[in-house]
Structures are given as structure tokens and as C-alpha cells.
Motif scaffolding. Structure first.
Motif, mmCIF file in Angstrom:
data_model
loop_
_atom_site.group_PDB
_atom_site.id
_atom_site.type_symbol
_atom_site.label_atom_id
_atom_site.label_comp_id
_atom_site.label_asym_id
_atom_site.label_seq_id
_atom_site.Cartn_x
_atom_site.Cartn_y
_atom_site.Cartn_z
ATOM 1 N N ILE A 1 0.827 -1.214 0.000
ATOM 2 C CA ILE A 1 0.000 0.000 0.000
ATOM 3 C C ILE A 1 0.858 1.259 0.000
ATOM 4 O O ILE A 1 0.328 2.366 0.152
ATOM 5 C CB ILE A 1 -0.954 0.000 1.214
ATOM 6 C CG1 ILE A 1 -0.180 -0.174 2.520
ATOM 7 C CG2 ILE A 1 -1.999 -1.099 1.068
ATOM 8 C CD1 ILE A 1 -1.041 -0.060 3.769
ATOM 9 N N LYS A 2 2.170 1.078 -0.165
ATOM 10 C CA LYS A 2 3.055 2.233 -0.197
ATOM 11 C C LYS A 2 4.086 2.034 -1.296
ATOM 12 O O LYS A 2 4.732 0.990 -1.360
ATOM 13 C CB LYS A 2 3.755 2.405 1.159
ATOM 14 C CG LYS A 2 4.472 3.735 1.311
ATOM 15 C CD LYS A 2 4.946 3.922 2.747
ATOM 16 C CE LYS A 2 5.581 5.301 2.911
ATOM 17 N NZ LYS A 2 6.043 5.535 4.287
ATOM 18 N N PRO A 3 4.263 3.007 -2.200
ATOM 19 C CA PRO A 3 5.215 2.856 -3.306
ATOM 20 C C PRO A 3 6.655 2.780 -2.806
ATOM 21 O O PRO A 3 7.013 3.369 -1.779
ATOM 22 C CB PRO A 3 4.991 4.114 -4.144
ATOM 23 C CG PRO A 3 3.647 4.626 -3.747
ATOM 24 C CD PRO A 3 3.493 4.245 -2.312
ATOM 25 N N TYR A 4 7.462 2.032 -3.540
ATOM 26 C CA TYR A 4 8.897 1.888 -3.286
ATOM 27 C C TYR A 4 9.189 1.471 -1.831
ATOM 28 O O TYR A 4 10.174 1.893 -1.239
ATOM 29 C CB TYR A 4 9.627 3.196 -3.606
ATOM 30 C CG TYR A 4 9.263 3.780 -4.954
ATOM 31 C CD1 TYR A 4 9.594 3.106 -6.122
ATOM 32 C CD2 TYR A 4 8.579 5.000 -5.047
ATOM 33 C CE1 TYR A 4 9.245 3.631 -7.370
ATOM 34 C CE2 TYR A 4 8.234 5.527 -6.290
ATOM 35 C CZ TYR A 4 8.568 4.827 -7.445
ATOM 36 O OH TYR A 4 8.226 5.333 -8.676
ATOM 37 N N ALA A 5 8.304 0.646 -1.280
ATOM 38 C CA ALA A 5 8.446 0.231 0.118
ATOM 39 C C ALA A 5 9.132 -1.128 0.244
ATOM 40 O O ALA A 5 9.269 -1.642 1.356
ATOM 41 C CB ALA A 5 7.079 0.181 0.793
ATOM 42 N N ALA A 6 9.548 -1.725 -0.876
ATOM 43 C CA ALA A 6 10.259 -3.003 -0.846
ATOM 44 C C ALA A 6 11.340 -2.983 -1.909
ATOM 45 O O ALA A 6 11.195 -2.339 -2.951
ATOM 46 C CB ALA A 6 9.301 -4.163 -1.076
ATOM 47 N N VAL A 7 12.437 -3.686 -1.648
ATOM 48 C CA VAL A 7 13.534 -3.795 -2.607
ATOM 49 C C VAL A 7 13.893 -5.270 -2.752
ATOM 50 O O VAL A 7 14.145 -5.957 -1.749
ATOM 51 C CB VAL A 7 14.767 -2.993 -2.166
ATOM 52 C CG1 VAL A 7 15.924 -3.204 -3.150
ATOM 53 C CG2 VAL A 7 14.435 -1.510 -2.038
ATOM 54 N N ALA A 8 13.909 -5.761 -4.008
ATOM 55 C CA ALA A 8 14.305 -7.134 -4.294
ATOM 56 C C ALA A 8 15.690 -7.124 -4.937
ATOM 57 O O ALA A 8 15.891 -6.465 -5.961
ATOM 58 C CB ALA A 8 13.288 -7.801 -5.212
#
Length: 651
Positions: free
Chosen positions: A630-637
Motif C-alpha cells: 500500500i506504499k510505493p517503493y516500500a520493498a527492494v528485491a
């Protein structure tokens, strides 16, 4: 011994009662203990003189062994006397040895002591064997009959009791509700009362039964004449038939004959196919042969060697020898004990319930407890992109027209899907499994597997093909790894088929540091990564051969995350994009930025049903929920990217 009185009484053991282990204590099994005086102790404590509370006088009865208890004047004796009077203790137990069996029947034993015990037995005798038992075995055992102690008045007149011979107590005859065993005859006595002709018929019938069962006698039986023999009417008149002789037996003698035949077959290893009526006529024919039985039922008691039980001092000697010989087995053999396994009880499940062989579920709990939860399943997220140049504030030049700011709106809607786990259990199995609550155990397994599947779908997807009917729709539970680039930043590390594990680990640490500037999530994220890559990172060494990250905390600091959670299901995960294959190295995210929504009634629910046609109990555990970032750019793979053809060749 002078006249005295007893303090309380009760059945020490009951006769003709099937025990919990399948054995039956037969009437008069402890007949030789009638009138015997034995110690009264606390809970079978044999190595503590303070545990002796008094004595018990035993009385053999047709329905068991009755005990009259008298407490001594020690503190322990008087304390237990008070407890019995108050009703706090109301059960008895015996310790007996020299137990002898015929089949499943305990026919002889010697009672060594009577104990007061706390734990009451269920109806029916309970035998706790110290040594394992078998056919015609000697052993010692603790036997609890489940009967209550009878508390008598603490004062008894001398008229109520008379001294028995040698000082033992005998209760007045009108207090005995049942006749003594002296009026009852044993099987051997009934057999001995038969005439020689009747005994010969018994032997012939037993031999014929064995022969019909396929057991060949060792010697020929003596000839017994038939009514329809070839010798003529005169011979028939002179020699009675088997049926004629059989009819001369009393009902008790007939029952003994049936018992002896059944026992002979059992001793020969032949099981009865069906029970016969007690009054059924014996129609066995017999052939020529000897009149001796292959096995005399009355020899079963005398042929068994008396085996003394191991005393406490014996065990001490065995332990000393074990230390000297270096082997407990050798110590037992040195003392002439060959069946060492008989010393130990049957194996049992340690914790009462079977355990699960499963993957490490630490990551499952981390995911399920930290995701953001809402009481509604349809989730819509709306964001405005303020990073575009058109959204920047502008300077004004006199005379020029002021322009409106425009920016891109980001919005998407996620709807729920159903995730479920089914199980089926045959009702017969549910009834047969008595050592654990199999239904509760089954529900525990279902909940674990449901949570693991939900957590896997949230992090990386369920891994099933899109054509599979069981696949969790990724538009309803959106995997963080493969989510849109607006929500999950993909940081690529290029590799070739010659890249080593150390090179990949170093590149991974470097990639995590460099990608951190793209992370826009809440607070400090958590790193989820496969165990193999985590191990490679912890094994990294500097130029001097020293380990760089000797703890996971130091590695987490280097990766700029709050902690590291190894995830077994992330091993060897990959996705193909164009000509490249992307291997997942790690995923860092604050799961508070991932929302799991469920409407009322959509939470985890358990259903059960019964299938009449298949006699099966069916269970369903399911949830209906949605999940999405529900938040942009909140995870990095962090991904290792290589050419698909090259990677396939290397594999």
C-alpha cells in the motif's frame, strides 16, 4: 499375638476380573496367602523403613483377597490412619511376585506387601508389571483392584473378632458376605475326582482334537471302542461308547473337559475359530492310540521354574559390575539374566503427540504478525507522483503566464480470494487412535500449513503454475517480489556462469547498500533471504583470512536492515524476463507497508462434516482475504541476473 482390632479393611485384589493388560486374576490365585501377615507400606516404597505403616492380615475369598489393616504407632502410621479416616486416601494396591500364568490367566502368586496408594484405579484391576510377561511366566507386579477401603469403627469389641491360629485375626463368620474358598474345588481337584475310565475318555478327546487340528501326537493312543465298531453288538454292550462315558460326567466335569481341550489346543498354537456352547455334546471320534495327553495341563504350574525377583541389593551389585565391566548388558549376563528387555517398560511417545517434520517456520510467524491488517477486504490505494518535473514548483517571470502543475495519480484496487486447507480422517481411525486427541492434532497441522501458504504467497507467490487450479491468484494476494516496480524496486546484480559463491555474496552486500537510497518504506526494513546465501555472507573473509561478519547482527548492520530472517522457500527461486533469468537473492521490506484485509466472516474459519457414504470425517479450514503493498517503493528485491541460455548450460 494377643487380641487386637483392625483399623480398616478392603479388597487388596479382585478375582476373575480382566486387567488393563488383558490378563485375568483367577479365583484362588493367592490362596496360599490366606491368613498371612504382610507389611502395610506407603506407595510400594521398599527401600525406606519409615514407609512401613503397619501390617495387613490377608483373607482369601472366592471373589478376591480381602485385607484387614492395622496401623502402627509411628508418626507415619498414625498420619496415614488419620488420612484414611478422613477419606483422603481410599485405595489399596498389592505387590506380588512368583506370578504364574496359563494363557492369559494368572493362576498363582505370592503377595509380599499391601500398600496405601493415592491414585485410584479405574473399575477393573490394573497390573503394572515390573518384568514383561508371556505364556507361563514368572514375574513380579503391582496390582490395583480399584476397590475402596472400608473404614470400620476404631473400637471393636473382643466378641466381634477371635484370634486366628498363630496370632492372626479372623473375622466373625456372619461378617463374611461370601463363602470361603475352601468350599470351591479347583480344576485339578475336579479332574482327580473322575474315574480312570472317564479320564481315559478325556485324554482321547484331547488327542482327537489335536489330531483334527493338524497336531500329530508323539505316540499312538490306546484304542477306545466305538458304538458302531466292527466287533458286533456284544462288544458294544461290553464297552461303553465315548458318548456314554461322557454323559456320566457332572456339569462341572464337562466344563473342565471343555477347558482342557481348549487349553491343549492353545498350547499347541491352535486358535479356536468359534466358541462352543458349554452344554454342547462331544461328538469327536477317535482313532487307535495311546491314552496319554501330549501335554498335561496340570504340569504347567509345576514345570515352571520359580524365578526370584531382583531385589534392591541385587540391582546395586549389577550396577557395580557394570562400572567394572563397562557394560550394563555384560553385568546382567554375569548375573544370569538373559532377557534384559523384560526389565524395561514398553516404549511410549515422549510428549504424548507426534511431532511435525517441517521447515523452519520463524519467517511465517514474522510475516503473519507484522503485516498491516484491516477489517475490510477490498483495498484501494491512491498516490500522487511528485517526482515528475512537471510537479516541481516554478519561478515566475514578469509578463509570462503562470502554468498549472500536473502530476500522475497512482491507484489500484485489490479484491479478496479464498485460501483453504482440507483434511479427511476415517472415523475408524479416529476411534482406534486413543493415545492422543487426533482431531486437535489434525487442526494444528491444518492451521500451520494455511499460515505458511499465506506467508509464502505474500512474500514470493505460491510458486504454482498459472494454469493450476490450486494457484492463489496473484491479483488478489500480490507477491512482494513480483509486484509492480512502483511498489517493489528491483536491483539487478549481473552474474555469469563462472561467478563464485564468494563473489555473489560480496556483490549482494554491496547491492543492498547501494539500493537503500531507492527504499521509501516505513522505518527500518527486515531482510528476508535464503539460508545458503546467508551462510555465504557470514563466511566472507578479508584479505587476512579473518571472518568479516561473525554474527548475523553485524551482517544486518552492513545490509542496513533491522534483522535478517532466513526463508527456506526462497531457495533457488527464479523468474524469466526476456532473455534473462532473475534469481532472487533477498528481499527487504517493512511488512507494515503490506496490507492484508478480510471482511467479517472472512477470517480463518474451521468447518467439519461427516460423509455417511464413506464413514469419513472431513475438515475444512479457510480464509478469504486480500493482500497488497500500500506504499510505493516500500520493498527492494535484490536479484542476480544472467543470460538464460548461459545459466542453463552452467547448470
Amino acid at each position: 499375638m494377643s487380641k487386637t482390632h483392625y483399623d480398616c479393611s478392603g479388597y487388596a485384589t479382585k478375582a476373575d476380573m480382566r486387567c488393563s493388560d488383558g490378563r485375568t486374576i483367577r479365583k484362588n490365585a493367592f490362596e496360599e496367602c490366606d491368613g498371612k501377615r504382610v507389611p502395610l507400606v506407603w506407595n510400594h516404597e521398599h527401600n525406606n523403613p519409615d514407609a512401613v505403616l503397619g501390617h495387613a492380615i490377608l483373607e482369601n475369598r472366592p471373589d478376591g483377597v480381602y485385607a484387614y489393616l492395622s496401623f502402627n504407632d509411628t508418626d507415619a502410621g498414625q498420619n496415614c490412619k488419620t488420612l484414611v479416616q478422613h477419606g483422603d486416601i481410599d485405595r489399596l494396591s498389592i505387590w506380588a511376585n512368583k506370578l504364574k500364568q496359563v494363557g492369559g490367566d494368572v493362576i498363582h502368586g505370592v503377595i509380599r506387601e499391601v500398600s496405601l496408594v493415592l491414585a485410584g484405579a479405574n473399575p477393573g484391576a490394573i497390573i503394572d508389571s515390573v518384568m514383561a510377561h508371556g505364556e507361563s511366566s514368572d514375574e513380579e507386579a503391582f496390582i490395583r483392584s480399584g476397590e475402596f477401603i472400608v473404614i470400620d469403627d476404631m473400637t471393636h469389641s473382643d466378641k466381634e473378632k477371635e484370634e486366628k491360629e498363630k496370632g492372626d485375626i479372623k473375622v466373625e463368620e456372619n461378617n463374611k458376605k461370601q463363602p470361603t474358598s475352601s468350599n470351591e474345588k479347583t480344576i485339578k481337584e475336579i479332574f482327580d475326582d473322575m474315574t480312570e475310565e472317564q479320564k481315559a475318555v478325556v485324554y482321547a478327546l484331547i488327542g482327537n482334537a489335536l489330531e483334527e487340528a493338524g497336531v500329530k501326537p508323539d505316540e499312538k493312543k490306546k484304542e477306545v471302542k466305538h458304538a458302531d465298531s466292527d466287533e458286533g453288538d456284544d462288544a458294544a454292550d461290553e464297552d461303553e461308547t465315548v458318548a456314554d462315558v461322557y454323559e456320566t460326567l457332572t456339569d462341572k466335569q464337562k466344563k473342565v473337559v471343555q477347558f482342557l481341550i481348549g487349553q491343549a489346543l492353545a498350547d499347541a498354537g491352535v486358535s479356536d475359530e468359534a466358541d462352543e456352547e458349554e452344554d454342547q455334546e462331544v461328538e469327536h471320534s477317535y482313532e487307535e492310540g495311546e491314552n496319554n495327553m501330549k501335554h498335561n495341563i496340570f504340569d504347567s504350574e509345576t514345570n515352571v521354574q520359580d524365578q526370584e525377583t531382583l531385589s534392591h541389593s541385587d540391582m546395586e551389585e549389577i550396577v557395580k559390575d557394570a562400572r567394572r565391566l563397562g557394560s550394563m548388558k555384560e553385568a546382567f549376563l554375569a548375573h544370569g539374566i538373559t532377557d534384559i528387555g523384560f526389565m524395561f517398560p514398553d516404549a511410549k511417545v515422549v510428549d504424548g503427540t507426534p511431532g511435525f517434520i517441517k521447515r523452519d517456520d520463524t519467517w511465517v510467524q514474522e510475516v503473519m504478525k507484522t503485516v498491516h491488517k484491516t477489517p475490510f477486504a477490498r483495498v484501494k490505494s491512491i498516490f500522487a507522483d511528485l517526482t515528475e518535473d512537471d510537479a516541481r514548483a516554478k519561478g515566475y517571470i514578469k509578463g509570462n503566464q503562470k502554468a498549472e502543475e500536473v502530476f500522475k495519480m497512482l491507484k489500484r484496487e485489490t479484491t479478496p480470494t479464498t485460501i483453504y486447507k482440507k483434511q479427511k480422517l476415517d472415523r475408524d481411525d479416529a476411534l482406534d487412535i486413543t493415545e492422543l486427541d487426533v482431531i486437535a492434532w489434525l487442526k494444528q497441522e491444518m492451521r500451520f500449513m494455511l499460515d505458511e501458504e499465506m506467508a509464502r504467497a505474500i512474500l514470493v507467490g505460491d510458486g504454482r503454475n498459472s494454469s493450476s487450479n490450486d494457484k492463489i491468484n496473484e491479483q488478489n494476494i500480490r507477491p512482494i517480489w513480483t509486484d509492480d516496480d512502483v511498489y517493489t524496486v528491483k536491483y539487478a546484480i549481473n552474474i555469469t556462469k563462472g561467478t563464485t559463491s564468494d563473489e555473489k555474496a560480496k556483490a549482494f552486500v554491496r547491492g543492498c547498500k547501494k539500493s537503500r537510497k531507492d527504499y521509501k518504506g516505513s522505518g527500518n526494513p527486515v531482510m528476508f533471504m535464503p539460508e545458503d546465501l546467508l551462510t555465504d555472507c557470514l563466511l566472507l573473509e578479508d584479505n587476512n583470512g579473518r571472518v568479516i561478519y561473525d554474527t548475523m547482527e553485524k551482517l544486518a548492520t552492513a545490509l542496513r536492515v533491522s534483522k535478517i530472517i532466513p526463508v527456506p522457500v526462497m531457495e533457488n527461486l527464479s523468474r524469466v524476463k526476456g532473455a534473462d533469468t532473475h534469481y532472487l537473492g533477498g528481499l527487504y521490506v517493512n511488512l507494515n507497508d503490506y496490507n492484508v484485509g478480510a471482511d467479517k466472516g472472512g477470517e480463518v474459519t474451521m468447518f467439519d462434516d461427516f460423509d455417511i457414504d464413506f464413514n469419513a470425517m472431513k475438515y475444512l479450514m479457510e480464509t478469504r482475504a486480500s493482500g497488497a503493498m500500500i506504499k510505493p517503493y516500500a520493498a527492494v528485491a535484490i536479484e542476480f541476473v544472467g543470460k538464460t541460455a548461459e545459466m542453463t548450460e552452467a547448470a
